[in-house]
Design a protein around this motif. Structure first.
Motif, mmCIF file in Angstrom:
data_model
loop_
_atom_site.group_PDB
_atom_site.id
_atom_site.type_symbol
_atom_site.label_atom_id
_atom_site.label_comp_id
_atom_site.label_asym_id
_atom_site.label_seq_id
_atom_site.Cartn_x
_atom_site.Cartn_y
_atom_site.Cartn_z
ATOM 1 N N GLY A 108 0.836 -1.262 0.121
ATOM 2 C CA GLY A 108 -0.104 0.043 0.153
ATOM 3 C C GLY A 108 0.695 1.192 0.316
ATOM 4 O O GLY A 108 0.534 2.317 0.563
ATOM 5 N N LYS A 110 2.854 4.607 -1.241
ATOM 6 C CA LYS A 110 2.842 5.904 -2.194
ATOM 7 C C LYS A 110 3.782 5.623 -3.233
ATOM 8 O O LYS A 110 3.334 6.004 -4.458
ATOM 9 C CB LYS A 110 2.711 6.948 -1.268
ATOM 10 C CG LYS A 110 2.830 8.265 -2.076
ATOM 11 C CD LYS A 110 1.286 8.294 -3.027
ATOM 12 C CE LYS A 110 1.124 9.511 -3.685
ATOM 13 N NZ LYS A 110 0.063 9.610 -4.503
ATOM 14 N N ASN A 150 0.891 9.130 5.762
ATOM 15 C CA ASN A 150 -0.311 8.774 5.605
ATOM 16 C C ASN A 150 -0.595 8.363 7.073
ATOM 17 O O ASN A 150 -0.857 7.093 7.539
ATOM 18 C CB ASN A 150 -0.594 7.580 4.575
ATOM 19 C CG ASN A 150 -2.044 7.140 4.498
ATOM 20 O OD1 ASN A 150 -2.892 7.432 5.449
ATOM 21 N ND2 ASN A 150 -2.287 6.575 3.456
ATOM 22 N N ALA A 152 -2.976 7.726 10.651
ATOM 23 C CA ALA A 152 -3.910 6.936 10.826
ATOM 24 C C ALA A 152 -4.983 7.650 11.805
ATOM 25 O O ALA A 152 -6.117 7.645 11.498
ATOM 26 C CB ALA A 152 -3.613 5.775 11.753
ATOM 27 N N PRO A 215 -6.497 12.035 7.945
ATOM 28 C CA PRO A 215 -5.987 10.740 8.020
ATOM 29 C C PRO A 215 -6.519 9.756 6.967
ATOM 30 O O PRO A 215 -7.393 10.026 6.307
ATOM 31 C CB PRO A 215 -7.024 10.279 9.301
ATOM 32 C CG PRO A 215 -7.295 11.617 10.015
ATOM 33 C CD PRO A 215 -7.700 12.331 9.156
ATOM 34 N N ASP A 216 -5.469 8.810 6.688
ATOM 35 C CA ASP A 216 -5.871 7.854 5.572
ATOM 36 C C ASP A 216 -5.832 8.467 4.239
ATOM 37 O O ASP A 216 -6.427 7.897 3.353
ATOM 38 C CB ASP A 216 -7.203 7.048 5.863
ATOM 39 C CG ASP A 216 -7.053 5.861 5.028
ATOM 40 O OD1 ASP A 216 -5.834 5.176 4.543
ATOM 41 O OD2 ASP A 216 -8.193 5.367 4.414
ATOM 42 N N GLU A 217 -4.918 9.618 4.514
ATOM 43 C CA GLU A 217 -4.436 10.346 3.006
ATOM 44 C C GLU A 217 -3.161 10.535 2.789
ATOM 45 O O GLU A 217 -2.491 11.094 3.689
ATOM 46 C CB GLU A 217 -5.452 11.491 2.768
ATOM 47 C CG GLU A 217 -5.393 12.239 1.643
ATOM 48 C CD GLU A 217 -6.243 13.401 1.357
ATOM 49 O OE1 GLU A 217 -5.816 14.576 1.284
ATOM 50 O OE2 GLU A 217 -7.498 13.403 1.303
ATOM 51 N N TRP A 218 -2.730 10.188 1.740
ATOM 52 C CA TRP A 218 -1.058 10.307 1.520
ATOM 53 C C TRP A 218 -0.807 11.879 1.200
ATOM 54 O O TRP A 218 -1.603 12.601 0.526
ATOM 55 C CB TRP A 218 -0.585 9.552 0.497
ATOM 56 C CG TRP A 218 -0.193 8.215 0.580
ATOM 57 C CD1 TRP A 218 -0.914 7.004 0.179
ATOM 58 C CD2 TRP A 218 0.781 7.723 1.371
ATOM 59 N NE1 TRP A 218 -0.427 5.851 0.649
ATOM 60 C CE2 TRP A 218 0.672 6.211 1.590
ATOM 61 C CE3 TRP A 218 2.008 8.364 2.011
ATOM 62 C CZ2 TRP A 218 1.578 5.406 2.077
ATOM 63 C CZ3 TRP A 218 2.711 7.251 2.717
ATOM 64 C CH2 TRP A 218 2.720 6.085 2.721
ATOM 65 N N GLY A 276 0.645 5.457 11.863
ATOM 66 C CA GLY A 276 0.406 5.406 10.176
ATOM 67 C C GLY A 276 1.219 5.059 9.468
ATOM 68 O O GLY A 276 2.506 4.436 9.719
#
Length: 507
Positions: A108, A110, A150, A152, A215-218, A276
């Motif tokens: 997962g 980037k 990224n 959490a 959160p949960d975004e690069w 994260g």
């Protein structure tokens, strides 16, 4: 009854004639298919000529060709690079050694294939070697610290980067720190007593993002310091979030630059209190990256990538008819294909023979030769975030089949000579015959005959006499037919025959 019987006979004769005609056509030019991808795999692709290409699982679980993500590479100015591609993180430059680690390698990512998963249990501690940025005391050059993040949860106090040390001013030690921590869903960089001469706010200054981190975004983070101008700058995804001139007047011009001065050598901590994903942690000994901004922030390079096959050998005077490729081209992405051909691959250069652009599933004309090569360019979308894929490729050729050999060959010996004769090949496209001879069964290396060394091209004839042979020695012969299109298109050898020249005349 007589007319009906005759009609049936004529129909059968026509069917037989048509079958023979089709058979002869097939013998002359049959279709050959070379497949790449899918079950066939990509072994024919020349790995040394791949540029920004990766092989990943595609449709039905088979490998497909896609653009490689912009994972960091080591350049001349690279001070540290942790790309998290291996099970255990390591600095690709060799400047830093891992002291302790609790970051896991996971999928997962980037950039590249792997990312680092931190669970807030200590992260990764590194010790810098002599000459590295954090392994050397004193004034530094310009530098840049960057990474993909990224989170959490992005809770207050979570820390992504930390360096703590001290330096002596006069006879007193002064605490030093660099850190990047979360505060109200923003990432804040803090520098304490690291800029020589800067004494405002007890030597502490901060750069905080105005963008909220979700959160949960690069997102890509980069903080840089320019030792020439004193510019300290923080960017997220390439956009300036905060900046300050670390000068005596706080401006770009007219003031003295406060240089970065590091004291006692100390370890650095990556993700010591962070939960994260993190990817491509990179330190560079300059304020700007040696690669372009697009390479830094885009998932895929916007100018795309290319893969090239090895030269594929088919047969002399083969012709490429069509290329059928299974492609996945999302919006704004594209794939371009090129082919070239020739008879001697060892004389090829990057541009000669010329690459010819082709259209998928369309008829191709005038691409002929013994060797063929395919090049495929893949282009991402305008934002550099989506890649096209090539699942499989089928190259379809028209191949000229070699003619069949003569069915019957005879050899008659006489004084110092052997006369060879044969029936003509049944293939109407036979252009002539090669006759092979030698002194051992199956080894046609003869050189003794006046007519020349083996094999001898006799043209479109069905007999030849070999003179100058040694009486008493056995010679072995075989005949092969060649195509009227090209003498290099030669069929298999006929059944071997032999003869022993003797002088049987009376003295």
């Amino acid at each position: 009854m007589g007319k009906g019987f005759m009609l049936i006979a004529l129909k059968r004769a026509f069917a037989v004639s048509l079958g023979l005609l089709l058979s002869c056509t097939f013998l002359f030019a049959s279709e050959k298919v070379v497949k790449l991808g899918g079950k066939a795999g990509w072994s024919l692709v020349d790995g040394e000529q791949n540029f920004r290409i990766a092989i990943r699982k595609g449709r039905y679980g088979y490998d497909c060709m896609t653009l490689d993500t912009n994972s960091r590479k080591v350049f001349s100015g690279t001070d540290l690079l942790i790309d998290f591609e291996n099970d255990e993180p390591e600095d690709k430059t060799g400047n830093y050694k891992v002291v302790t680690n609790s970051i896991m390698n996971v999928e997962g990512a980037k950039m590249g294939k792997g990312a680092g998963l931190s669970r807030g249990t200590g992260g990764l501690r590194l010790s810098g070697g002599a000459g590295s940025l954090f392994g050397t005391s004193g004034f530094t050059t310009s530098f840049l610290i960057e990474f993909w993040l990224n989170p959490a949860v992005a809770e207050n106090g979570e820390k992504v980067f930390s360096w703590r040390s001290s330096k002596n001013v006069g006879n007193s030690p002064i605490y030093q720190m660099m850190s990047a921590s979360f505060y109200k869903n923003h990432l804040e960089w803090t520098f304490t007593n690291v800029f020589e001469g800067y004494d405002k706010d007890d030597g502490e200054l901060s750069l905080s993002s105005y963008s909220v981190l979700i959160p949960d975004e690069w997102t890509h983070h980069a903080v840089s310091y320019d030792a020439e101008t004193g510019l300290l700058e923080y960017r997220i995804n390439g956009r300036i979030e905060a900046m300050r001139f670390i000068t005596s007047n706080g401006k770009e011009l007219g003031g003295d630059v406060y240089r970065c001065n590091l004291g006692v050598i100390a370890d650095i901590d990556i993700c010591p209190q962070y939960t994260g994903l993190i990817d491509d942690f990179h330190i560079q000994r300059s304020s700007d990256s040696e690669s372009s901004l697009a390479m830094r922030y885009d998932t895929y390079a916007r100018d795309g990538g290319r893969f090239v096959t090895q030269p594929i050998k088919i047969s002399s005077n083969a012709e490429l008819l069509k290329v059928d490729a299974s492609l996945d081209t999302p919006a704004q992405t594209d794939v371009m294909m090129y082919v070239r051909s020739g008879n001697n691959q060892f004389e090829w250069t990057d541009s000669d023979p010329e690459w010819i652009p082709i259209t998928n599933h369309s008829q191709i004309k005038n691409v002929k030769g013994l060797y063929f090569q395919l090049a495929v360019d893949l282009y991402p979308d305008g934002g550099g975030s989506i890649s096209p894929s090539v699942m499989d490729v089928a190259l379809k050729f028209k191949e000229i089949d070699a003619p069949l050999p003569p069915f019957r060959v005879t050899a008659v010996a006489s004084d110092s000579s052997v006369t060879l004769s044969w029936t003509y090949s049944v293939d109407k496209d036979t252009g002539g015959y090669y006759v092979y001879y030698g002194e051992r069964p199956g080894e046609y290396l003869g050189k003794a005959a006046v007519e020349g060394a083996s094999p001898v091209n006799v043209g479109n004839k069905n007999s030849i006499t070999f003179n100058g042979l040694t009486n008493g020695k056995v010679y072995y012969f075989a005949v092969a037919a060649y195509s009227n299109v090209n003498e290099k298109i030669m069929g298999t050898l006929s059944k071997e025959v032999y003869a022993r020249p003797l002088n049987k005349s009376a003295d």
